[in-house]
Design an enzyme around this catalytic site. Structure first.
Site, PDB file in Angstrom:
ATOM      1  N   GLU A  80       0.492   5.679  28.355  1.00 60.15           N
ATOM      2  CA  GLU A  80       0.295   6.786  29.299  1.00 60.15           C
ATOM      3  C   GLU A  80      -0.803   7.732  28.837  1.00 60.15           C
ATOM      4  OE1 GLU A  80       3.723   8.154  26.596  1.00 60.15           O
ATOM      5  OE2 GLU A  80       2.872   6.292  27.357  1.00 60.15           O
ATOM      6  N   ASN A  97       9.903   6.861  33.154  1.00 62.49           N
ATOM      7  CA  ASN A  97      10.248   5.443  33.246  1.00 62.49           C
ATOM      8  C   ASN A  97      11.757   5.242  33.219  1.00 62.49           C
ATOM      9  OD1 ASN A  97       7.872   4.009  33.622  1.00 62.49           O
ATOM     10  ND2 ASN A  97       7.394   3.916  31.440  1.00 62.49           N
ATOM     11  N   ASP A 112      -2.558  13.026  28.110  1.00 57.85           N
ATOM     12  CA  ASP A 112      -1.275  12.344  27.975  1.00 57.85           C
ATOM     13  C   ASP A 112      -0.347  12.811  29.091  1.00 57.85           C
ATOM     14  OD1 ASP A 112       0.521  10.701  25.988  1.00 57.85           O
ATOM     15  OD2 ASP A 112       1.718  12.445  26.571  1.00 57.85           O
TER      16      ASP A 112
END
Length: 312
Positions: A230, A187, A179
């Site tokens: 992700e 973001n 992860d």
């Protein structure tokens, strides 16, 4: 075209083969159906011209065997034209039922032979284009559109097969869940386009590290996939505990070494990866248990500060 010519008569094969080569085709000859099967696998012809009456294995049986072989392959179909001295309705019916597509007399006039070969050449060309297009579609169906890694659907299919095989032989098996740390903050801070670029860079790095480990013989048949968002996964069949742990650590180090700035990733200042690993010495039972253990270790890696791998 590459043509496989099957006839037990050397004289007939020589005459027909010469006629075909004069008009630009490459001819491979087999003297009976059994030899034809071996030549078919080797030559991968665009067309098979098959005699009917032959010793060892006749043309009808050879055609059936070829069709059975093609049934095990993707997008495989090769035209089969039977050669015969007696074009009876009974022979035509049997030829079609055996998997043939047409038949012509061995004494076919030159103009008719050339016309048939032109038609078969067009079919061979279209067949090659269709196989190429289907191959591209199949590859796209297996890939994640953003990263180019295996997508979740293909990962599940491949993983089910690998796990079943490992259970069958009692082989070890390893799983890594990965992860990207604080990716939502990435973001928010840098924008979604930058986020996409970040995921692509990470995916390329994962693929490279796994490929090098496979090439070096440290692991075997390992592959990386995008699990979702992700999150990524690396599946490692038939691996030792040491190789499993080593690959997890290498993936963490490789992503950190990219040096992608991430000011909101507290304590690190760049994009990092957390990894959770689960490994069994002998595959058995339900695969979901392996995922649960890997997921638990992933959360532990997060709790311990991220940019690390926690393993069994």
């Amino acid at each position: 075209m590459r043509i496989l010519l099957v006839d037990d008569s050397r004289a007939v094969a020589a005459v027909i083969g010469a006629r075909l080569e004069v008009i630009g085709h490459k001819v491979t000859v087999a003297e009976n159906g059994e030899v034809a099967l071996a030549r078919f696998r080797e030559a991968l012809p665009d067309l098979v011209l098959m005699d009917i009456e032959m010793p060892v294995m006749n043309g009808f049986e050879a055609a059936q065997r070829i069709r059975a072989l093609e049934a095990t392959q993707d997008w495989a179909w090769t035209p089969i034209i039977f050669l015969t001295a007696s074009d009876t309705p009974e022979n035509l019916v049997t030829a079609i039922e055996a998997g043939g597509d047409d038949f012509i007399a061995k004494t076919v006039p030159e103009a008719v032979l050339q016309a048939k070969m032109k038609a078969m050449s067009r079919i061979a060309s279209l067949r090659a284009e269709l196989a190429h297009a289907n191959g591209k579609l199949e590859a796209l169906a297996r890939q994640d559109g953003l990263t180019g890694l295996c997508n979740r659907r293909y990962m599940d299919l491949r993983l089910d097969h690998q796990w079943a095989e490992a259970c069958r032989v009692g082989a070890p098996f390893g799983l890594l869940m990965l992860d990207v740390d604080n990716f939502k903050k990435y973001n928010d801070g840098y924008g979604h386009l930058a986020g996409d670029d970040c995921l692509r860079a990470i995916a390329a790095t994962l693929a490279e590290v796994v490929a090098k480990a496979n090439a070096a013989g440290l692991v075997r048949d390992a592959f990386a996939a995008r699990y979702g968002g992700e999150e990524f996964a690396v599946l490692i069949p038939r691996c030792s505990a040491a190789a499993h742990a080593g690959l997890g650590a290498s993936l963490v180090a490789a992503v950190h070494a990219l040096g992608i700035p991430h000011q909101s990733n507290a304590g690190w200042g760049c994009v990092t990866l957390s990894v959770g690993g689960a490994h069994v010495l002998r595959a058995d039972g339900k695969l979901v248990q392996l995922f649960r253990r890997a997921d638990a270790h992933l959360y532990l890696a997060k709790e311990k500060g991220r940019n690390r791998a926690e393993m069994d």
